[in-house]
Design a protein around this motif. Structure first.
Motif, PDB file in Angstrom:
ATOM      1  N   UNK A 229      -3.925   2.421  -8.520  1.00  0.00           N
ATOM      2  CA  UNK A 229      -2.970   2.884  -9.524  1.00  0.00           C
ATOM      3  C   UNK A 229      -1.780   3.526  -8.816  1.00  0.00           C
ATOM      4  N   UNK A 230      -0.581   3.008  -9.134  1.00  0.00           N
ATOM      5  CA  UNK A 230       0.666   3.554  -8.565  1.00  0.00           C
ATOM      6  C   UNK A 230       1.707   3.548  -9.666  1.00  0.00           C
ATOM      7  N   UNK A 231       1.995   4.715 -10.223  1.00  0.00           N
ATOM      8  CA  UNK A 231       2.899   4.800 -11.375  1.00  0.00           C
ATOM      9  C   UNK A 231       4.298   4.312 -11.032  1.00  0.00           C
ATOM     10  N   UNK A 232       4.676   4.388  -9.775  1.00  0.00           N
ATOM     11  CA  UNK A 232       6.025   3.955  -9.389  1.00  0.00           C
ATOM     12  C   UNK A 232       6.150   2.436  -9.343  1.00  0.00           C
ATOM     13  N   UNK A 233       5.003   1.737  -9.265  1.00  0.00           N
ATOM     14  CA  UNK A 233       5.035   0.268  -9.207  1.00  0.00           C
ATOM     15  C   UNK A 233       4.816  -0.305 -10.601  1.00  0.00           C
TER      16      UNK A 233
ATOM     17  N   UNK B 240      -8.313  -7.395   4.207  1.00  0.00           N
ATOM     18  CA  UNK B 240      -8.190  -6.128   3.480  1.00  0.00           C
ATOM     19  C   UNK B 240      -6.860  -6.159   2.732  1.00  0.00           C
ATOM     20  N   UNK B 241      -6.930  -6.339   1.429  1.00  0.00           N
ATOM     21  CA  UNK B 241      -5.734  -6.498   0.605  1.00  0.00           C
ATOM     22  C   UNK B 241      -5.677  -5.379  -0.414  1.00  0.00           C
ATOM     23  N   UNK B 242      -4.489  -4.753  -0.551  1.00  0.00           N
ATOM     24  CA  UNK B 242      -4.295  -3.698  -1.543  1.00  0.00           C
ATOM     25  C   UNK B 242      -3.279  -4.169  -2.572  1.00  0.00           C
ATOM     26  N   UNK B 243      -3.618  -3.966  -3.852  1.00  0.00           N
ATOM     27  CA  UNK B 243      -2.717  -4.351  -4.941  1.00  0.00           C
ATOM     28  C   UNK B 243      -2.374  -3.085  -5.709  1.00  0.00           C
TER      29      UNK B 243
ATOM     30  N   UNK C  95      -0.110  -0.939  -8.645  1.00  0.00           N
ATOM     31  CA  UNK C  95       0.541  -1.137  -9.938  1.00  0.00           C
ATOM     32  C   UNK C  95       0.255   0.012 -10.865  1.00  0.00           C
ATOM     33  N   UNK C  96       1.201   0.237 -11.781  1.00  0.00           N
ATOM     34  CA  UNK C  96       0.996   1.277 -12.790  1.00  0.00           C
ATOM     35  C   UNK C  96      -0.087   0.840 -13.761  1.00  0.00           C
ATOM     36  N   UNK C  97      -0.542   1.770 -14.586  1.00  0.00           N
ATOM     37  CA  UNK C  97      -1.527   1.429 -15.610  1.00  0.00           C
ATOM     38  C   UNK C  97      -0.969   0.343 -16.521  1.00  0.00           C
ATOM     39  N   UNK C  98      -1.836  -0.639 -16.881  1.00  0.00           N
ATOM     40  CA  UNK C  98      -1.471  -1.759 -17.758  1.00  0.00           C
ATOM     41  C   UNK C  98      -0.481  -2.707 -17.106  1.00  0.00           C
ATOM     42  N   UNK C  99      -0.370  -2.666 -15.789  1.00  0.00           N
ATOM     43  CA  UNK C  99       0.547  -3.585 -15.107  1.00  0.00           C
ATOM     44  C   UNK C  99      -0.122  -4.902 -14.743  1.00  0.00           C
ATOM     45  N   UNK C 100      -1.446  -4.982 -14.851  1.00  0.00           N
ATOM     46  CA  UNK C 100      -2.130  -6.254 -14.626  1.00  0.00           C
ATOM     47  C   UNK C 100      -3.082  -6.280 -13.451  1.00  0.00           C
ATOM     48  N   UNK C 101      -3.430  -5.123 -12.898  1.00  0.00           N
ATOM     49  CA  UNK C 101      -4.357  -5.112 -11.754  1.00  0.00           C
ATOM     50  C   UNK C 101      -5.717  -5.694 -12.141  1.00  0.00           C
TER      51      UNK C 101
ATOM     52  N   UNK D 153      -9.693   1.335  -9.103  1.00  0.00           N
ATOM     53  CA  UNK D 153      -9.443   2.783  -8.946  1.00  0.00           C
ATOM     54  C   UNK D 153      -9.590   3.218  -7.484  1.00  0.00           C
ATOM     55  N   UNK D 154      -9.126   2.376  -6.591  1.00  0.00           N
ATOM     56  CA  UNK D 154      -9.239   2.632  -5.148  1.00  0.00           C
ATOM     57  C   UNK D 154      -8.487   3.899  -4.728  1.00  0.00           C
TER      58      UNK D 154
END
Length: 646
Positions: free
Chosen positions: A635-639, A27-30, A32-38, A616-617
């Motif tokens: 999606x994490x705006x702080x990352x 179980x892996x969570x990635x 990142x902010x929008x357009x960060x490369x997820x 969009x988890x």
């Protein structure tokens, strides 16, 4: 069950990511902010396997861009993944590179093409070998179905979805449906050897034909009724009696007329006339016998010579046609020979096109050895064309000589035939003259004394006959007028009598139509009953099939049929999650969990587990349980840079 896990993914210069390495757990969570490369991570994985991004597009931008949006050249774009397949580790790698070449006469290299290299466990493979390995590992469409929770409901065609569900649950047989409802017991006998689908086609066609006929029958009855004739005041027995009485009177008048026509004096005179005519014939036959035989012989000779003339005429026509045909062939061969001559001259003048020494794409001159081969190939092809041209020319000349010899032979035969034709015509003219002379001899027989005396006796008898007939003609004419009047009355009476026969035929026709209407109405009712059974069967099958399929899922259910306004049933495939249709306002969390439920059923059916990527988890607070490896893209705006948590 085959289990595929993603252990590690490495990206180099892929869609703006210069370098990235991710280790994956169950179980892996990635983050990142929008357009960060997820999404790029998922694109890299699908590109590595299938040459497409996660949106199923083959042509997408892989290369790294500078701050101005321009491609940074001479970079290798690499994606490498370590996978675990049933516990056995394997590494897949794909490298996309630019190919630069320095053209002759230019100082700098130019980008001319791109190339892709494939590796399995660091062993370089050909493209077809690599793709064959991937296809054996997992079918592309199946991979998308069991790795993307949204693919089944949003990208998979509804007919394919429906077929997949039936494959998972197993179809419901007609026997199962009929056994489930006692009211369907008569359906098997009604269907006979036909399937439900074929029987429906048959029923609809039969109903259409029966409706047309039933609608037409009242019109046919009306026409038959109108065709009946008015017989008011008429009686068949009275009409028959009157006809009998009048026809008896006609027979009496006919007997009287016959007596007048065959009077005694006329009969005797007719006998005398017949005897004299017989004597005249005998006189003529005796004296003409020898001449007649000669005339018949002459006619046979003329007939034979005319047949000979007809054969000669046919021969001459055939010779003429063949000569004209052969001359036409000679003219055609001479035109072909002339054309070959012009082609030969043209081939002699052909020279190697200097422009072919230069590449039409890059405008650079080909290497000398390639130009030498091109010139050699050109000269060889030219020599072969000249040789073939000369061969065809020789063949044409030989064929022209053969045709001219045949023409000369035919012309000689034609001259001989025309000579024979002239001789036969002369002979026929002579025979015709001899025949005319014999015919004149026949006529002279009628001038003999015996023949003239008998002819005078015959004329005297004929005069007496004319006098006798004149006296009886008037009486016969009067009787005939009475017969005609009586016959007209009979015809009128018979016309009235025939009305009764005509009316009987129309009554029979009306009865037949009414019987047919009753029979076809019964047949139509039987078809309606069968149609009702089939509709009931279809509804029962729909319910059984939906129940069977829905039993394979914990959270979602499926609607596979929809009822039309007219009561008919249409196939469909609509996903429902907690009572809410997928395309009717279902939120993202429900869409994802519903997709995971579908993936669980699919993996159980195909016995393959693969990593599931959930985009969009962040919109899902709780996921349903799944045995598949999960990769959550959150999606994490702080990352601003990607952050991985396992």
């Amino acid at each position: 069950m085959k289990t595929i896990k993603l252990l590690k993914l490495q990206l180099e210069n892929f869609k703006g990511i210069k370098e990235l390495e991710i280790d994956f757990q169950d179980n892996t969570a990635i983050y990142g902010a929008n357009a960060s490369g997820k999404t790029t991570i998922l694109d890299a994985f699908t590109w590595l396997l299938f040459d497409k991004d996660s949106a199923n597009k083959k042509d997408f931008a892989i290369k790294t861009l500078d701050t101005s949006g321009n491609v940074i050249h001479k970079l290798n774009h690499v994606v490498t993944a370590q996978l675990s397949i049933d516990g056995e580790q394997i590494e897949l790698s794909k490298k996309y590179m630019e190919k630069w070449t320095k053209s002759k006469g230019k100082l700098e290299q130019e980008l001319t093409s791109h190339t892709t290299e494939y590796y399995i466990d660091e062993i370089k493979k050909k493209a077809n070998e690599y793709k064959s390995f991937i296809s054996e590992l997992l079918d592309e469409e199946l991979f998308k179905l069991i790795t993307n929770p949204l693919y089944f409901n949003e990208q998979f065609d509804w007919k394919k979805r429906r077929a997949m569900l039936i494959k998972i649950a197993g179809d419901v047989t007609d026997t199962d449906v009929i056994s489930s409802d006692n009211s369907l017991a008569d359906l098997s006998a009604f269907l006979g050897k036909h399937s439900i689908e074929d029987k429906l086609i048959q029923i609809n066609e039969q109903r259409k034909n029966l409706r047309k006929r039933l609608e037409l029958i009242p019109e046919l009855v009306n026409e038959a009724t109108k065709a009946k004739q008015d017989v008011t005041g008429l009686s068949p027995s009275d009409l028959s009696g009157e006809i009998y009485v009048i026809e008896d009177q006609i027979n009496v008048y006919e007997d009287n007329k016959a007596v007048l026509k065959n009077g005694g004096m006329q009969t005797e005179l007719n006998k005398q006339k017949a005897n004299i005519e017989l004597e005249l014939t005998k006189i003529k036959a005796d004296e003409q016998k020898e001449v007649q035989e000669q005339l018949m012989s002459k006619a046979e000779e003329i007939f034979t010579e005319q047949n000979n003339l007809s054969e000669i005429n046919n021969q001459i026509t055939e010779f003429t046609n063949r000569i004209q045909a052969r001359k036409g062939e000679v003219a055609t061969k001479q035109r072909e020979l002339s054309k070959l001559g012009m082609e030969w001259d043209s081939l002699q003048l052909e020279q190697f096109d200097e422009h072919r020494k230069t590449c039409p794409t890059c405008k650079q001159e080909f290497p000398a050895d390639r130009i030498s081969d091109m010139v050699a190939n050109f000269n060889q092809e030219k020599a072969e064309k000249i040789k073939e041209n000369e061969r065809l020319g020789k063949d044409n000349k030989a064929e022209i000589v053969e045709l001219e010899i045949e023409i000369a032979t035919l012309e000689t035969d034609s001259v001989l035939s025309r000579k024979e034709q002239k001789e036969i015509r002369t002979k026929i003219a002579l025979l015709d003259q001899q025949k005319i002379e014999l015919e004149q001899q026949l006529k002279q027989v009628e001038n003999s004394t015996t023949y003239i005396e008998k002819q005078a006796e015959l004329e005297m008898i004929e005069e007496k006959l004319r006098d006798e007939k004149g006296s009886s003609v008037t009486a016969v004419a009067e009787i005939q007028l009475k017969i005609d009047e009586l016959q007209a009355e009979v015809n009128d009476l018979k016309a009235d009598l025939s009305k009764f026969d005509s009316n009987k035929k129309q009554d029979k026709r009306i009865q037949e139509l009414e019987e047919e209407s009753a029979e076809k109405s019964a047949m139509y009712n039987e078809l309606e009953k069968g149609l009702y059974l089939i509709e009931k069967f279809n509804k029962a099958k729909c319910n059984l099939l939906e129940d069977k399929i829905n039993s394979k899922f914990k959270y979602v259910s499926f609607k596979l049929f929809k009822t039309q306004i007219n009561g008919g049933i249409d196939e469909c495939c609509e996903t429902i999650y907690n009572g809410v249709p997928y395309n009717s306002g279902l939120n993202n969390a429900a869409r994802i969990n519903g997709g995971l439920d579908i993936i669980n059923a699919l993996t159980e059916h195909v016995q393959v587990i693969a990593p599931v990527f959930i985009d969009n988890r962040e919109s899902v607070t709780e996921l349903i349980h799944t045995e598949s490896q999960l990769v959550s893209l959150i999606v994490s705006e702080s990352d601003k840079n990607l952050r991985v948590e396992a």
